[in-house]
Design a protein around this motif. Sequence first.
Motif, PDB file in Angstrom:
ATOM      1  N   VAL A 202     -61.229   0.580  94.777  1.00 30.10           N
ATOM      2  CA  VAL A 202     -61.445  -0.888  95.592  1.00 30.10           C
ATOM      3  C   VAL A 202     -60.380  -0.746  96.566  1.00 30.10           C
ATOM      4  CG1 VAL A 202     -62.661  -1.973  93.758  1.00 30.10           C
ATOM      5  CG2 VAL A 202     -60.238  -2.238  94.042  1.00 30.10           C
ATOM      6  N   SER A 203     -59.240  -0.340  96.318  1.00 30.92           N
ATOM      7  CA  SER A 203     -58.131  -0.447  97.558  1.00 30.92           C
ATOM      8  C   SER A 203     -58.539   0.478  98.674  1.00 30.92           C
ATOM      9  CB  SER A 203     -56.889   0.239  96.805  1.00 30.92           C
ATOM     10  OG  SER A 203     -56.325  -0.709  95.873  1.00 30.92           O
ATOM     11  N   ILE A 204     -59.327   1.582  98.630  1.00 33.45           N
ATOM     12  CA  ILE A 204     -59.920   2.324  99.792  1.00 33.45           C
ATOM     13  C   ILE A 204     -60.744   1.194 100.485  1.00 33.45           C
ATOM     14  CG2 ILE A 204     -61.004   4.084 100.250  1.00 33.45           C
ATOM     15  CD1 ILE A 204     -60.056   5.686  97.868  1.00 33.45           C
ATOM     16  N   PHE A 205     -61.545   0.431  99.891  1.00 33.52           N
ATOM     17  CA  PHE A 205     -62.567  -0.419 100.603  1.00 33.52           C
ATOM     18  C   PHE A 205     -62.103  -1.320 101.025  1.00 33.52           C
ATOM     19  CE2 PHE A 205     -65.539   1.629  97.628  1.00 33.52           C
ATOM     20  CZ  PHE A 205     -66.660   2.285  98.538  1.00 33.52           C
ATOM     21  N   ASN A 206     -60.623  -1.991 100.534  1.00 33.70           N
ATOM     22  CA  ASN A 206     -59.992  -3.162 101.145  1.00 33.70           C
ATOM     23  C   ASN A 206     -59.373  -2.560 102.317  1.00 33.70           C
ATOM     24  OD1 ASN A 206     -60.960  -4.475  98.939  1.00 33.70           O
ATOM     25  ND2 ASN A 206     -59.248  -4.259  97.856  1.00 33.70           N
ATOM     26  N   PHE A 207     -58.835  -1.180 102.333  1.00 36.62           N
ATOM     27  CA  PHE A 207     -57.917  -0.992 103.464  1.00 36.62           C
ATOM     28  C   PHE A 207     -58.837  -0.814 104.598  1.00 36.62           C
ATOM     29  CE2 PHE A 207     -56.305   2.682 106.309  1.00 36.62           C
ATOM     30  CZ  PHE A 207     -55.067   2.270 106.340  1.00 36.62           C
ATOM     31  N   LEU A 254     -57.723   8.947 117.129  1.00 35.55           N
ATOM     32  CA  LEU A 254     -56.397   8.807 116.460  1.00 35.55           C
ATOM     33  C   LEU A 254     -56.208   7.567 115.408  1.00 35.55           C
ATOM     34  CD1 LEU A 254     -54.193   8.853 119.666  1.00 35.55           C
ATOM     35  CD2 LEU A 254     -54.428  10.581 118.119  1.00 35.55           C
ATOM     36  N   SER A 255     -57.252   6.664 115.556  1.00 32.95           N
ATOM     37  CA  SER A 255     -57.424   5.591 114.554  1.00 32.95           C
ATOM     38  C   SER A 255     -58.009   6.009 113.259  1.00 32.95           C
ATOM     39  CB  SER A 255     -58.105   4.298 115.121  1.00 32.95           C
ATOM     40  OG  SER A 255     -59.511   4.626 115.358  1.00 32.95           O
ATOM     41  N   LEU A 256     -58.766   7.202 113.368  1.00 36.12           N
ATOM     42  CA  LEU A 256     -59.322   7.785 112.078  1.00 36.12           C
ATOM     43  C   LEU A 256     -58.391   8.446 111.272  1.00 36.12           C
ATOM     44  CD1 LEU A 256     -62.617   8.890 113.528  1.00 36.12           C
ATOM     45  CD2 LEU A 256     -62.488   7.006 112.127  1.00 36.12           C
ATOM     46  N   VAL A 257     -57.171   8.750 111.765  1.00 37.27           N
ATOM     47  CA  VAL A 257     -56.122   9.826 110.957  1.00 37.27           C
ATOM     48  C   VAL A 257     -56.027   9.130 109.646  1.00 37.27           C
ATOM     49  CG1 VAL A 257     -54.150  10.836 111.359  1.00 37.27           C
ATOM     50  CG2 VAL A 257     -55.746  10.910 113.160  1.00 37.27           C
ATOM     51  N   PRO A 258     -55.245   7.832 109.757  1.00 38.72           N
ATOM     52  CA  PRO A 258     -54.736   7.191 108.366  1.00 38.72           C
ATOM     53  C   PRO A 258     -56.007   7.220 107.337  1.00 38.72           C
ATOM     54  CG  PRO A 258     -53.896   5.995 110.318  1.00 38.72           C
ATOM     55  CD  PRO A 258     -55.004   6.869 111.040  1.00 38.72           C
ATOM     56  N   PHE A 263     -58.120   9.165 102.457  1.00 42.25           N
ATOM     57  CA  PHE A 263     -59.475   9.885 101.408  1.00 42.25           C
ATOM     58  C   PHE A 263     -59.118  11.054 100.982  1.00 42.25           C
ATOM     59  CE2 PHE A 263     -62.324   6.576 103.410  1.00 42.25           C
ATOM     60  CZ  PHE A 263     -63.135   6.594 102.180  1.00 42.25           C
ATOM     61  N   ILE A 264     -58.138  12.068 101.715  1.00 40.67           N
ATOM     62  CA  ILE A 264     -57.869  13.337 101.088  1.00 40.67           C
ATOM     63  C   ILE A 264     -56.890  13.056  99.910  1.00 40.67           C
ATOM     64  CG2 ILE A 264     -56.606  15.434 101.869  1.00 40.67           C
ATOM     65  CD1 ILE A 264     -57.513  15.101 104.635  1.00 40.67           C
ATOM     66  N   PHE A 265     -56.084  12.406 100.130  1.00 35.77           N
ATOM     67  CA  PHE A 265     -55.016  12.355  98.928  1.00 35.77           C
ATOM     68  C   PHE A 265     -55.348  11.053  97.913  1.00 35.77           C
ATOM     69  CE2 PHE A 265     -52.318  13.591 102.259  1.00 35.77           C
ATOM     70  CZ  PHE A 265     -51.394  14.510 101.888  1.00 35.77           C
ATOM     71  N   CYS A 266     -56.368  10.496  98.126  1.00 37.40           N
ATOM     72  CA  CYS A 266     -56.853   9.584  97.137  1.00 37.40           C
ATOM     73  C   CYS A 266     -58.147  10.005  96.566  1.00 37.40           C
ATOM     74  CB  CYS A 266     -56.961   7.971  97.486  1.00 37.40           C
ATOM     75  SG  CYS A 266     -55.121   7.227  97.957  1.00 37.40           S
ATOM     76  N   GLN A 267     -58.718  10.895  96.975  1.00 38.79           N
ATOM     77  CA  GLN A 267     -60.164  11.661  96.707  1.00 38.79           C
ATOM     78  C   GLN A 267     -60.310  11.408  95.186  1.00 38.79           C
ATOM     79  OE1 GLN A 267     -61.326  15.230  98.117  1.00 38.79           O
ATOM     80  NE2 GLN A 267     -63.478  14.808  97.862  1.00 38.79           N
TER      81      GLN A 267
END
Length: 281
Positions: A202-207, A254-258, A263-267
């Motif tokens: 849910v934190s990913i969606f919140n971010f 550039l805004s897509l990088v974070p 997603f890569i590290f929290c997959q």
Amino acid sequence: MKLTKRNMVHFLLYLLLLAGLIIVVLPFCYMLSTSLKPNGALYEFPPRFFPSLEEITLENYDYIHHQGKFYMNFINSVLVSGITVLIAAFVAAALGFCIARFHFPGRRFLFLFIMLTMIIPGTTLIVPQYELAVKLKVINNLWGLIPFYVAWVIPYSTFMIKGFVENVPRELDEAIYMDGGGVFTVFFRIIFPLAKPGIASVSIFNFLTAWEEFPWANTVINDNLKRTLPIAISGFFGQHQFTQWGYVFALSVLSLVPILVIFIFCQKFFVAGLTAGSVKG
């Protein structure tokens, strides 16, 4: 290989998934290719989807690099999104724990109220929220974004985390209580660690919600140095009587990088959260 009805169904399913993948990926490919074109090449006819090797340029990224205000916009977005995620994760986890584990007067009404707030469109609340922001004196301030973003994402986060808490066996709680532990011990030592996949998902969606939000940020923030990335990107539309599409897409990339990094590290947490939340144990 013999063509059976089952194989035909699988073939059509994969074909449908491939078509969906192309529809999703194609805009990103166009955005990336456009960011690598000079601005003059965007209006050529007939248009080309990909630039030739001779046309590829980094001038759009170089322009963004030399604009100091965009670094401030990036930092603002990181701060707002990060603080929103941290506060929402803790508050939603505590709410989900209380609703799932304790029986108190108004418990069902509280959960129903949280569910009902999820169906209210956010744009319908801009006027009362603005009046509240004026009274709190947080206009043109990053703190005019964070509390409201937290309020927006808490209902969904609480609803999801409550399901994860219900999957945690109550015997673990009882073991802590028998050893002399209290409610806070149960929450921080049992519930919070075991519900971590759900909290992470849910934190990913919140971010994403805080990172991409535009209407409220555009309403509250007026100072260019205090604006977030979506507002900075919109500043290129109509600039000098025409839109600088090269700059728009370069900053969008550039805004897509974070988001990609998260997603890569929290997959693994994201996938685990989705699978764990689909099974009641």
